[in-house]
Design an enzyme around this catalytic site. Structure first.
Site, PDB file in Angstrom:
ATOM      1  N   TYR A 146       0.827  -1.209   0.000  1.00  0.00           N
ATOM      2  CA  TYR A 146       0.000   0.000   0.000  1.00  0.00           C
ATOM      3  C   TYR A 146       0.869   1.271   0.000  1.00  0.00           C
ATOM      4  O   TYR A 146       0.423   2.318  -0.451  1.00  0.00           O
ATOM      5  CB  TYR A 146      -0.898   0.040   1.239  1.00  0.00           C
ATOM      6  CG  TYR A 146      -2.194  -0.713   1.115  1.00  0.00           C
ATOM      7  CD1 TYR A 146      -2.223  -2.030   0.682  1.00  0.00           C
ATOM      8  CD2 TYR A 146      -3.395  -0.103   1.449  1.00  0.00           C
ATOM      9  CE1 TYR A 146      -3.420  -2.717   0.591  1.00  0.00           C
ATOM     10  CE2 TYR A 146      -4.594  -0.787   1.363  1.00  0.00           C
ATOM     11  CZ  TYR A 146      -4.598  -2.095   0.930  1.00  0.00           C
ATOM     12  OH  TYR A 146      -5.786  -2.764   0.850  1.00  0.00           O
ATOM     13  N   LYS A 196       3.415 -15.138   1.946  1.00  0.00           N
ATOM     14  CA  LYS A 196       3.594 -15.823   0.657  1.00  0.00           C
ATOM     15  C   LYS A 196       5.098 -16.057   0.483  1.00  0.00           C
ATOM     16  O   LYS A 196       5.720 -15.663  -0.511  1.00  0.00           O
ATOM     17  CB  LYS A 196       2.994 -14.950  -0.462  1.00  0.00           C
ATOM     18  CG  LYS A 196       2.911 -15.614  -1.821  1.00  0.00           C
ATOM     19  CD  LYS A 196       1.845 -16.710  -1.920  1.00  0.00           C
ATOM     20  CE  LYS A 196       1.956 -17.416  -3.270  1.00  0.00           C
ATOM     21  NZ  LYS A 196       1.123 -18.643  -3.333  1.00  0.00           N
ATOM     22  N   ASP A 228      -2.740 -18.267   0.265  1.00  0.00           N
ATOM     23  CA  ASP A 228      -3.760 -18.972  -0.530  1.00  0.00           C
ATOM     24  C   ASP A 228      -4.416 -20.074   0.304  1.00  0.00           C
ATOM     25  O   ASP A 228      -5.639 -20.229   0.337  1.00  0.00           O
ATOM     26  CB  ASP A 228      -3.183 -19.508  -1.855  1.00  0.00           C
ATOM     27  CG  ASP A 228      -1.834 -20.202  -1.706  1.00  0.00           C
ATOM     28  OD1 ASP A 228      -1.269 -20.217  -0.591  1.00  0.00           O
ATOM     29  OD2 ASP A 228      -1.336 -20.754  -2.717  1.00  0.00           O
ATOM     30  N   ASP A 252      -6.287  -7.090   4.320  1.00  0.00           N
ATOM     31  CA  ASP A 252      -7.481  -6.463   3.739  1.00  0.00           C
ATOM     32  C   ASP A 252      -8.412  -7.541   3.193  1.00  0.00           C
ATOM     33  O   ASP A 252      -9.611  -7.566   3.479  1.00  0.00           O
ATOM     34  CB  ASP A 252      -7.054  -5.496   2.626  1.00  0.00           C
ATOM     35  CG  ASP A 252      -8.248  -4.840   1.948  1.00  0.00           C
ATOM     36  OD1 ASP A 252      -9.166  -4.412   2.661  1.00  0.00           O
ATOM     37  OD2 ASP A 252      -8.246  -4.760   0.701  1.00  0.00           O
ATOM     38  N   ASP A 256     -12.201  -9.234   5.027  1.00  0.00           N
ATOM     39  CA  ASP A 256     -13.539  -9.262   4.408  1.00  0.00           C
ATOM     40  C   ASP A 256     -14.084 -10.695   4.418  1.00  0.00           C
ATOM     41  O   ASP A 256     -15.275 -10.928   4.666  1.00  0.00           O
ATOM     42  CB  ASP A 256     -13.497  -8.767   2.951  1.00  0.00           C
ATOM     43  CG  ASP A 256     -13.800  -7.271   2.814  1.00  0.00           C
ATOM     44  OD1 ASP A 256     -13.448  -6.509   3.738  1.00  0.00           O
ATOM     45  OD2 ASP A 256     -14.376  -6.858   1.785  1.00  0.00           O
TER      46      ASP A 256
HETATM   47  C1  IPM Z   1     -10.441  -1.227   4.195  1.00  0.00           C
HETATM   48  C2  IPM Z   1     -10.548  -0.674   2.779  1.00  0.00           C
HETATM   49  C3  IPM Z   1      -9.368   0.215   2.468  1.00  0.00           C
HETATM   50  C4  IPM Z   1      -8.104  -0.633   2.526  1.00  0.00           C
HETATM   51  C5  IPM Z   1      -9.422   0.973   1.135  1.00  0.00           C
HETATM   52  C6  IPM Z   1     -10.729   1.654   0.899  1.00  0.00           C
HETATM   53  C7  IPM Z   1      -8.296   1.956   1.030  1.00  0.00           C
HETATM   54  O1  IPM Z   1     -10.697  -1.695   1.851  1.00  0.00           O
HETATM   55  O2  IPM Z   1     -10.353  -0.441   5.142  1.00  0.00           O
HETATM   56  O3  IPM Z   1     -10.488  -2.448   4.346  1.00  0.00           O
HETATM   57  O4  IPM Z   1      -7.764  -1.315   1.544  1.00  0.00           O
HETATM   58  O5  IPM Z   1      -7.451  -0.616   3.571  1.00  0.00           O
HETATM   59 MN    MN Z   2     -11.041  -3.644   2.755  1.00  0.00          MN
END
Ligand code: IPM
Ligand code: MN
Ligand code: NAD
Length: 367
Positions: A146, A196, A228, A252, A256
């Site tokens: 990032y 990885k 993975d 990230d 999710d």
């Molecule tokens: C998160 C989001 C952010 C990230 C983006 C929007 C910059 O996906 O907070 O998970 O990738 O950190």
């Molecule tokens: Mn995110």
């Protein structure tokens, strides 16, 4: 912070899309606490993301950073939206998010995936796979690909090339590893470091440094896992995990995935710590597909406020009361549409869900 000392100063950054919608109950809770006299709180709002670009021309304006400097804790909704996707890279709302994390030095992003028992039936996974799930993703937040340089889009011999760099220094790895081991020590004493290392040198170093830090935590078990495989194991058997520590990009993605195990991305709150001031935000984005439709689940936002009280203001009592109010409403079978499923009695919108949690919370304040 205590009732008589300096006030707890909270900066509120609702942002874009569903951000302002899910912020409504948070404002109600702060007001309720102020009225009850149970904490000395002050708060102010500022712009971040697309709305900041609309109002001031940049996504992270200097006025917002001045307010960040005055705050003891920062609470953020979400940023981004299709309207801003074609802006030059530096003006995109997402830049503000990376900017504020870097500005605060908030290198450790804690994303705990715990399932409320009431929501076991709401998950897309089988109940036996996710019941009692309680794992913590510790995501490195201010480094890796990032932030790595070189980056950009260059033109070489008439051909455009996009460049990003995955890079981690030894101190960056060591400090996030320490956060993970410290947390694991107070939990089920297991850390899974995700990398990885079969392909990337930055991961080779990551694995080595995590192993070195582990020597200070002999009571914690450490395992290494390729990303993975980790993605697959998370849906196959998520209860094998206690604390997962990983870099910015992998964290990230995996968080999710972990969110969905708890029923919905609308349930997962996060705390970003390690700097002077903590930053609290739901892990979801601005959800442009449902923004303005009274469909967003406000619980991740509300639970982020609980984390703020717990980690930045040292008010476990208030954090517990917020979480208790969420639990109470879920146990009444009240659901937003993203978490409807078995056990749901009534599906409500953002506003009603927020009102109901606020009412439960206010009742608890009166006690
Ligand atoms: C998160 C989001 C952010 C990230 C983006 C929007 C910059 O996906 O907070 O998970 O990738 O950190
Ligand atoms: Mn995110
Ligand atoms: P998203 O998290 O906004 O949405 C993904 C899916 O989950 C959508 O279907 C959405 O409707 C649903 N969802 C998200 N939050 C929900 C909630 N509270 N209740 C019910 N459903 C919910 O991710 P995306 O669609 O990939 O990104 C949309 C925008 O948000 C992009 O501009 C992205 O960059 C930004 N984003 C911001 C943050 C942040 O501010 N922390 C995080 C992720 C994405």
């Amino acid at each position: 912070m205590n009732d008589k000392g300096q006030p707890g100063r909270i900066l509120l950054l609702p942002g874009d899309g569903i951000g302002p919608e899910v912020f409504v109950p948070v404002l109600g809770m702060l007001e309720t606490i102020r009225k009850s006299g149970k904490a000395n709180l002050e708060w102010e709002e500022a712009y971040i993301g697309g709305v900041a670009t609309d109002k001031t021309g940049v996504p992270l304006p200097p006025e917002t950073l001045q307010k960040v400097d005055r705050a003891n804790a920062v609470l953020l909704g979400a940023v981004g939206g299709p309207r801003y996707d074609t802006l030059p890279y530096e003006l995109r709302p997402e830049r503000a998010l990376l900017g504020i994390r870097e500005y605060l030095g908030a290198f450790a992003n804690l994303r705990p995936a715990r399932i409320f028992p009431e929501l076991v039936g709401a998950s897309t996974l089988k109940p036996e796979v996710i019941s009692d799930l309680d794992l913590m993703v510790v995501r490195e937040l201010t480094g890796g690909i990032y932030f790595g340089k070189p980056r950009g889009i260059v033109t070489e011999g008439g051909v455009r090339r996009g460049i990003n760099t995955e890079t981690y220094s030894e101190p960056e790895i060591a400090r996030i590893a320490r956060v993970a081991f410290e947390l694991a020590r107070k939990r089920r004493k297991k850390v899974t470091s995700v990398d990885k290392a079969n392909v990337l040198e930055s991961s080779v170093l990551w694995r080595e440094v995590v192993g070195l830090v582990h020597k200070d935590y002999p009571e914690v078990a450490l395992e290494h896992m390729y990303v993975d495989n980790a993605a697959m194991q998370l849906v196959r058997n998520p209860k094998q995990f206690d604390v997962i520590v990983t870099g910015n990009l992998f964290g990230d993605i995996l968080s999710d995935e972990a969110a969905q195990l708890t029923g919905s991305i609308g349930m997962l709150a996060s705390a970003s710590i390690g700097g002077k001031t903590g930053l609290y935000e739901p892990i979801h984005g601005s959800a442009p597909d449902i923004a303005g439709k009274d469909l967003a689940n406000p619980l991740a936002m509300i639970l982020s406020l609980a984390f703020l009280f717990r980690y930045s203001l040292d008010r476990e009592d208030l954090a517990g009361q917020i979480e208790g109010a969420v639990r109470a409403v879920l146990s009444q079978g009240i659901r937003t549409s993203d978490i409807q499923g078995e056990g749901s009695v009534k599906v409500v919108g953002t506003r009603e869900m927020g009102d109901r949690v606020l009412r439960e919370f206010s009742n608890a304040q009166g006690r």
